[in-house]
Scaffold this active site. Sequence first.
Site, PDB file in Angstrom:
ATOM      1  N   ASN A 173     -10.342  -6.274 -28.950  1.00 49.80           N
ATOM      2  CA  ASN A 173     -10.249  -4.846 -29.268  1.00 49.80           C
ATOM      3  C   ASN A 173      -8.972  -4.628 -30.081  1.00 49.80           C
ATOM      4  OD1 ASN A 173     -10.038  -2.075 -29.313  1.00 49.80           O
ATOM      5  ND2 ASN A 173      -9.514  -1.871 -27.152  1.00 49.80           N
TER       6      ASN A 173
ATOM      7  N   LYS B  46      -7.941  -1.980 -31.476  1.00 53.20           N
ATOM      8  CA  LYS B  46      -7.407  -0.607 -31.349  1.00 53.20           C
ATOM      9  C   LYS B  46      -7.109  -0.056 -32.753  1.00 53.20           C
ATOM     10  CE  LYS B  46      -5.617  -2.022 -26.925  1.00 53.20           C
ATOM     11  NZ  LYS B  46      -4.929  -1.615 -25.727  1.00 53.20           N
TER      12      LYS B  46
ATOM     13  N   HIS C 108     -13.137   3.278 -22.861  1.00 51.46           N
ATOM     14  CA  HIS C 108     -11.857   2.576 -22.736  1.00 51.46           C
ATOM     15  C   HIS C 108     -10.835   3.531 -22.116  1.00 51.46           C
ATOM     16  CE1 HIS C 108      -8.108   0.610 -23.856  1.00 51.46           C
ATOM     17  NE2 HIS C 108      -8.814  -0.491 -23.990  1.00 51.46           N
TER      18      HIS C 108
ATOM     19  N   GLU D  80      -7.846   4.160 -22.745  1.00 46.61           N
ATOM     20  CA  GLU D  80      -7.063   4.972 -23.696  1.00 46.61           C
ATOM     21  C   GLU D  80      -7.865   6.189 -24.137  1.00 46.61           C
ATOM     22  OE1 GLU D  80      -6.067   1.791 -26.380  1.00 46.61           O
ATOM     23  OE2 GLU D  80      -4.800   0.925 -24.820  1.00 46.61           O
TER      24      GLU D  80
ATOM     25  N   GLU E 106     -11.076  -3.087 -16.385  1.00 46.51           N
ATOM     26  CA  GLU E 106      -9.756  -3.082 -17.002  1.00 46.51           C
ATOM     27  C   GLU E 106      -8.816  -2.195 -16.183  1.00 46.51           C
ATOM     28  OE1 GLU E 106      -9.858  -4.133 -21.371  1.00 46.51           O
ATOM     29  OE2 GLU E 106     -10.316  -2.010 -21.307  1.00 46.51           O
TER      30      GLU E 106
ATOM     31  N   GLY F 133      -1.976  -3.514 -21.922  1.00 42.16           N
ATOM     32  CA  GLY F 133      -0.843  -3.418 -22.838  1.00 42.16           C
ATOM     33  C   GLY F 133       0.507  -3.457 -22.147  1.00 42.16           C
TER      34      GLY F 133
ATOM     35  N   SER G 133      -4.025  -7.373 -20.450  1.00 43.86           N
ATOM     36  CA  SER G 133      -3.012  -8.398 -20.734  1.00 43.86           C
ATOM     37  C   SER G 133      -3.535  -9.826 -20.561  1.00 43.86           C
ATOM     38  CB  SER G 133      -1.761  -8.161 -19.874  1.00 43.86           C
ATOM     39  OG  SER G 133      -1.183  -6.909 -20.182  1.00 43.86           O
TER      40      SER G 133
HETATM   41  C1  PEP Z   1      -7.644  -3.448 -24.060  1.00 46.05           C
HETATM   42  O1  PEP Z   1      -7.234  -2.730 -24.943  1.00 46.05           O
HETATM   43  O2  PEP Z   1      -8.825  -3.357 -23.699  1.00 46.05           O
HETATM   44  C2  PEP Z   1      -6.718  -4.385 -23.444  1.00 46.05           C
HETATM   45  C3  PEP Z   1      -7.122  -5.093 -22.423  1.00 46.05           C
HETATM   46  O3  PEP Z   1      -5.472  -4.497 -23.996  1.00 46.05           O
HETATM   47  P1  PEP Z   1      -4.371  -5.648 -23.684  1.00 46.05           P
HETATM   48  O4  PEP Z   1      -5.084  -6.967 -23.710  1.00 46.05           O
HETATM   49  O5  PEP Z   1      -3.357  -5.522 -24.758  1.00 46.05           O
HETATM   50  O6  PEP Z   1      -3.817  -5.362 -22.321  1.00 46.05           O
END
Ligand code: PEP
Length: 252
Positions: free
Chosen positions: A9, A11, A96, A98, A168, A174, A214
């Site tokens: 992803n 973003k 997601h 965000e 998630e 992040g 992460s």
């Molecule tokens: C994501 O944006 O779905 C995500 C898991 O980000 P990150 O791997 O940077 O934590």
Amino acid sequence: MRRCFVCGNWKMNKTASEAATLLRDLRGAVSMVRDRVEIAVAPPFTAIERTAKALEGSNIAVAAQNCHAEASGAFTGEISADMLKDLGVSYVILGHSERRQLFGETDDGVNKKVHAVLKAGMLPIVCVGETLAEREGGKTLDVVSAQVRGCLKGFSAADGARFVLAYEPVWAIGTGKTATSRQAQEVHSHIRGLLGELWGGESAGQVRIQYGGSVKADNAAELLAQADIDGALVGGASLKVADFSAIVKAKG
Ligand code: PEP
């Protein structure tokens, strides 16, 4: 057997030109990974067309990060599922954290988008996960259950194989903090149990559940080795070819 599925992803990162450079290198880096792992990248809308062209004939699919629930109409600034399908998109990330936190998305809204994506002939990647406060308050499984039930409303066992879910934990996205493989497996197994209640064991056994939060080259193998973790949704690390390709290759 559920095939491991790793999706990057991006973003709001990478112009279309920057995407082309990254994809050329990524194609080469993962070209030998054939049947074992399915791979996708989700660029911003503006880079989707160029990405689809750059990935033609490769083993990397194109995903989108969002879409609108309606097929067309007066929704300034929005993109419909059919528009994405027309560009060669196969998967759409929905719900997601965000989007939930910054743009007010709800389970009900995500559910409508899931219907639109499936109707357009693509597959949804439906994201669920708890906040730190919810985890510390012992509410993780309740929160995730409510999200899964809300987002999957109106679907039946026959739809099971068309779903990808992504667990998630919000506190891991992040932040550099990853759920331990045990924490992640606990939630994944709970989600699969819930899918079994909703759709029966056979259908629940077909749904792929990715872990996201992460994921890095050095923790991917342990996460992907868990019984109910069927892949990864990768944010930051998907922007670097070496890191993302190492994650793709981490499945033993
Ligand atoms: C994501 O944006 O779905 C995500 C898991 O980000 P990150 O791997 O940077 O934590």
